[in-house]
Design an enzyme around this catalytic site. Structure first.
Site, PDB file in Angstrom:
ATOM      1  N   ASP A 213      -7.276  -1.231   4.744  1.00 42.27           N
ATOM      2  CA  ASP A 213      -7.164  -2.304   3.773  1.00 42.27           C
ATOM      3  C   ASP A 213      -7.341  -3.661   4.441  1.00 42.27           C
ATOM      4  OD1 ASP A 213      -4.904  -1.913   5.141  1.00 42.27           O
ATOM      5  OD2 ASP A 213      -3.658  -1.438   3.420  1.00 42.27           O
TER       6      ASP A 213
ATOM      7  N   ASP B 267      -1.266  -0.585   5.992  1.00 44.31           N
ATOM      8  CA  ASP B 267      -1.236   0.042   7.307  1.00 44.31           C
ATOM      9  C   ASP B 267      -2.259  -0.602   8.246  1.00 44.31           C
ATOM     10  OD1 ASP B 267      -3.596   0.981   6.376  1.00 44.31           O
ATOM     11  OD2 ASP B 267      -3.087   3.096   6.486  1.00 44.31           O
TER      12      ASP B 267
ATOM     13  N   ASP C 255       0.886  -1.138   0.000  1.00 43.05           N
ATOM     14  CA  ASP C 255       0.000   0.000   0.000  1.00 43.05           C
ATOM     15  C   ASP C 255       0.939   1.206   0.000  1.00 43.05           C
ATOM     16  OD1 ASP C 255      -2.325   1.415   0.224  1.00 43.05           O
ATOM     17  OD2 ASP C 255      -2.211   1.485   2.402  1.00 43.05           O
TER      18      ASP C 255
END
Lengths: 59, 778
Positions: B675, B671, B478
């Protein structure tokens, strides 16, 4: 050779006596901490209680 | 609170004195505040169907009396049989158990009492007297070992003449004298040093199950009985050979192996223990009149002020109110260097105070501290059983039955021709087999790895993940909060003529301080200490979510600026210009006033981490919710080739599934906040960053410190771990395959069998111990 009849039982008794000594050592905590005792000498003396300092060096 | 204190003051029951700890004593754990010290509320149960999901608790306990991995299955079954217990996981390697139970149906005293009948004793994992118990047990184990070792040496002396003398050299009365002496010194070995073998074997017999102590105990009994018969009745049907030297020797080897095994296990898998037992027992608390008294940590409440001396661990999360110091937070954040903590800084429970005495104002205690969350997470991982371990356990049990059968067969086969050889063959078979090595092979290696990773700032939530990491060939990052830091930097300011950059920034900050938007926070941070909100007054501040802020200046603190001031996107400030996610505009009644260009700060170790990942053959990709341009810019700086921008969580999930359909094994690094579903679907997932509440992270691994460099190290380490696991399993299986036939043929003396068995267990653990050091691969 007859003396063996005295010596062998004696050796058994001696072995048991040594075992008794080992028992005392184990249960009084002699083997509890094998590492830190060796490092005590590196510590500042002021950190120790007065009893643990080496006995008077001058006398 | 009181109940625990009373319990701790009760005389310590002798090690092994299990019945003393009857159900009556356990009742003290039934008070809610008591069980809360080693339990936390649980949400769902992976095991048995929950009976009542409203009041579920998950408790961590230490298991005493478990000597073999095969026991863990039995204990699990016993616990699950109690109504109200909905899940139980027992780990033989860490000697811990995790139990989920419904408060409406059962009480801790009930499920703690039930294993007592089986011979196991459960202690609350956080209980203060657990270390005390460990010390006594260690002393007893050492004493048993010393007795066996010393008696072995002496018995060997008495046995030597029989080996070196020719026929007729020793008169029969001397020979029987020596045998008597050997017999006397074998007594303490058999009846004291071997007591644990007999105790466990008896317990197993009563439970109608087999464990590794049963064959060993059988072997001891057979040799001792035969040798004793030969001593007292040399002309009897049991032959005239004595085997006291073999007996004492193999007992000594077995005990040596077991003792070393315990020490090694405490050192390696004990990395978890050292993490869990970090809080001090007591701490100096400030009394109302200013003096300090020592109280137990459990009596602390938020708001107390405590004094923490150098070398002590902080008992709770709090703020330093007196003094400056350095602290060691290695286990909590992965930062291995000492960190400065001046007056007013916050400190974490479980970190060590290094340099000076400080006074700390307690803010959070117990379960709510970050330390407690980490401990809960690690405790969970410690009882997690990777697939390989489950398979090994399943093999170990029937294997034992086969061994008993084989020993009986060997004895009957040789009996007709040579009874002595038959007995020794049976004993050798019993002693030489080592299902333990088989059971220990996987968990020891994985727990050692987990302990090592924890010391480097990676918390393993699922041990299985270590196995899965090996096959990873694709890694998806990410962007925000993962490759880049959560904060942003100010790259440039452009202003209208007549307004300085500093003035514009002051004005923007006066507005931005009312908002929690990341861009607003970045502006305030960029202005730094030069910004003093007192000089500028903005009234009627209104925030338009996702667009900007609006406020009114009453007088003219900044020359040439009047009226309504807006801070936000170009559209919000009624300006022409392309939307740019990282540009913020400031406008007043006259129009454009200033523009701020913000930039994401890439983590300092990101570049090296990415290039190292490519080097080990992992394809790196980046998926970002940000615009493609922004994502591309970060990717180019880091050398990542495959990039996708403008990703919604659904897009990310689709991309992940597409990769998985191609047969790729994907490691997802995010993180952990937005997600979650993507992390859950990846083969292995890593959440990083301080922002995530640890207990809620959806990932297999958590990196609270966010050291990206640990990613390639972690992959290399996982490979090494699996290699060690395979070596261990191969060794354990090979050892048993080679030694059992040898013993069956009667070619293996009992002492050699004892030595082999001890060594095979030790080798497995020592091999796992190699994993406790991280290989830095460049």
């Amino acid at each position: 050779m007859d003396v063996l009849f005295l010596l062998v039982p004696l050796s058994v008794l001696l072995a048991l006596a040594v075992l008794g000594l080992l028992a005392w050592a184990v249960w009084s905590g002699q083997f509890d901490d094998m590492e830190s005792e060796g490092q005590r000498i590196f510590q500042d003396e002021t950190m120790n209680s007065p009893q643990k300092r080496p006995a008077d060096m001058t006398s | 609170m009181q109940a625990a204190v009373i319990l701790a003051e009760l005389p310590e029951p002798g090690p092994g004195a299990i019945p003393e700890n009857g159900p009556g004593r356990l009742a003290v754990f039934d008070a809610t505040e008591e069980w809360a010290t080693f339990s936390r509320p649980a949400e769902s149960t992976p095991g048995k169907a929950p009976v009542d999901t409203t009041d579920l608790w998950e408790s961590q306990v230490v298991v005493r009396g478990m000597h073999c991995a095969a026991c863990s299955l039995t204990l699990e079954q016993a616990l699950l049989a109690i109504p109200g217990v909905s899940a139980a996981r027992v780990s033989a390697a860490s000697q811990r158990a995790s139990i989920v139970w419904a408060a409406a149906l059962t009480r801790p005293s009930e499920w703690m009492a039930a294993p007592l009948d089986l011979g196991y004793r459960l202690l609350p994992a956080a209980d203060a007297f657990a270390p005390q118990h460990g010390r006594k047990a260690a002393q007893l184990a050492l004493w048993r070992w010393l007795v066996a070792g010393f008696c072995m040496m002496q018995v060997m002396m008495y046995a030597t003449p029989a080996y070196v003398a020719g026929p007729g050299d020793i008169t029969p009365d001397i020979q029987s004298l020596l045998r008597w002496a050997s017999w006397v010194l074998s007594l303490p070995v058999v009846f004291f040093s071997c007591a644990p073998f007999f105790g466990n074997a008896l317990r197993d017999l009563r439970q109608r199950r087999v464990s590794m102590d049963l064959p060993v105990a059988l072997g001891i009994v057979i040799i001792f009985a035969v040798s004793s018969a030969a001593t007292f009745e040399p002309q009897g049907r049991w032959g005239k050979e004595v085997y006291f030297d073999s007996l004492t020797m193999f007992v000594f080897f077995l005990l040596t192996g077991r003792w070393l095994e315990q020490r090694l296990r405490a050192r390696t898998a004990g990395a978890l223990d050292s993490l869990m037992q970090r809080l001090p027992d007591s701490v100096e608390r400030q009394q109302t009149h200013g003096g300090f008294e020592r109280v137990t940590v459990r009596r602390l409440v938020a708001g107390d002020v405590v004094r923490v001396l150098p070398g002590e661990a902080f008992p709770a999360d709090g703020t330093i109110v007196l003094g400056d110091t350095f602290v060691d937070e290695a286990l909590l954040t992965g930062e291995s260097r000492p960190v400065a903590r001046p007056l007013g800084a916050s400190v974490l429970a479980g970190s060590y105070n290094l340099s000076a005495a400080v006074q700390v104002h307690i803010e959070k205690i117990g379960e709510s501290t970050r330390y407690a969350q980490i401990v809960a997470l690690m405790a969970r991982a410690a009882v997690d059983k990777p697939q390989l371990a489950v398979q090994a356990d399943r093999v170990a049990k029937p294997f034992l039955g086969l061994v008993l059968l084989a020993a009986a067969l060997a004895a009957t086969y040789w009996w007709s021709t040579d009874p002595a050889r038959g007995l020794m063959a049976a004993v050798a078979v019993l002693v030489v087999t080592c299902p333990c090595a088989l059971s220990l092979a996987t968990p020891t290696a994985m727990l050692t790895s987990a302990g090592l990773l924890a010391r480097h700032g990676v918390l393993v939530r699922r041990l299985q993940a270590l196995e899965d990491l090996v096959s990873i060939d694709t890694l998806i990052f990410d962007k925000t909060g993962t490759l880049t830091e959560a904060r942003m930097g100010l790259r440039g300011v452009s202003t209208r003529r007549g307004v300085t950059a500093a003035q514009a920034l002051q004005l923007a900050c006066a507005l931005a301080q009312h908002s929690l938007h990341p861009l607003s926070r970045a502006l305030v941070q960029a202005a730094g200490p030069g910004f003093t909100p007192g000089t500028l007054q903005v009234f009627d501040v209104q925030e338009f979510a996702g667009q900007g802020l609006e406020g009114r200046l009453t007088d003219l603190p900044v020359p040439g600026v009047l009226g309504l001031v807006r801070l936000g996107s170009a559209q919000f400030c009624r300006l022409d210009g392309a939307h740019h996610s990282l540009r913020v505009y400031l406008a007043d009644a006259l129009g454009w006033l200033a523009g701020f260009d913000l930039d994401e700060v890439i983590r300092p170790d990101a570049h090296e981490a990415v290039s190292r990942l490519y080097k080990v053959g992992v394809e790196v990709q980046m998926l970002s919710g940000d615009s493609y341009a922004a994502a591309r810019r970060v990717a180019d700086q880091l050398g990542i080739k495959v990039v996708q921008g403008d990703c919604t969580p659904q897009n990310k999930l689709k991309h992940l599934q597409a990769l998985q359909q191609q047969g790729r094994k994907v490691l997802m690094v995010g993180d952990g906040l937005n997600d979650g579903p993507v992390l859950a679907r990846a083969h292995v997932s890593v959440a990083l960053g301080q922002a995530v509440p640890l207990a809620q992270a959806q990932s297999d691994l958590v990196m609270p410190g966010g050291q990206l460099l640990m990613l390639p190290n972690m992959l290399a380490h996982a490979r090494q771990t699996l290699r060690v696991v395979r070596q261990n399993l191969g060794w354990a299986a090979g050892y048993n395959l080679v030694c059992v036939p040898l013993a069956l043929m009667g070619w293996l003396p009992a002492w050699l069998a004892g030595l082999g068995m001890a060594l095979s267990s030790l080798l497995v653990i020592a091999n796992a111990a190699r994993l406790s050091r991280l290989k830095e691969k460049s």
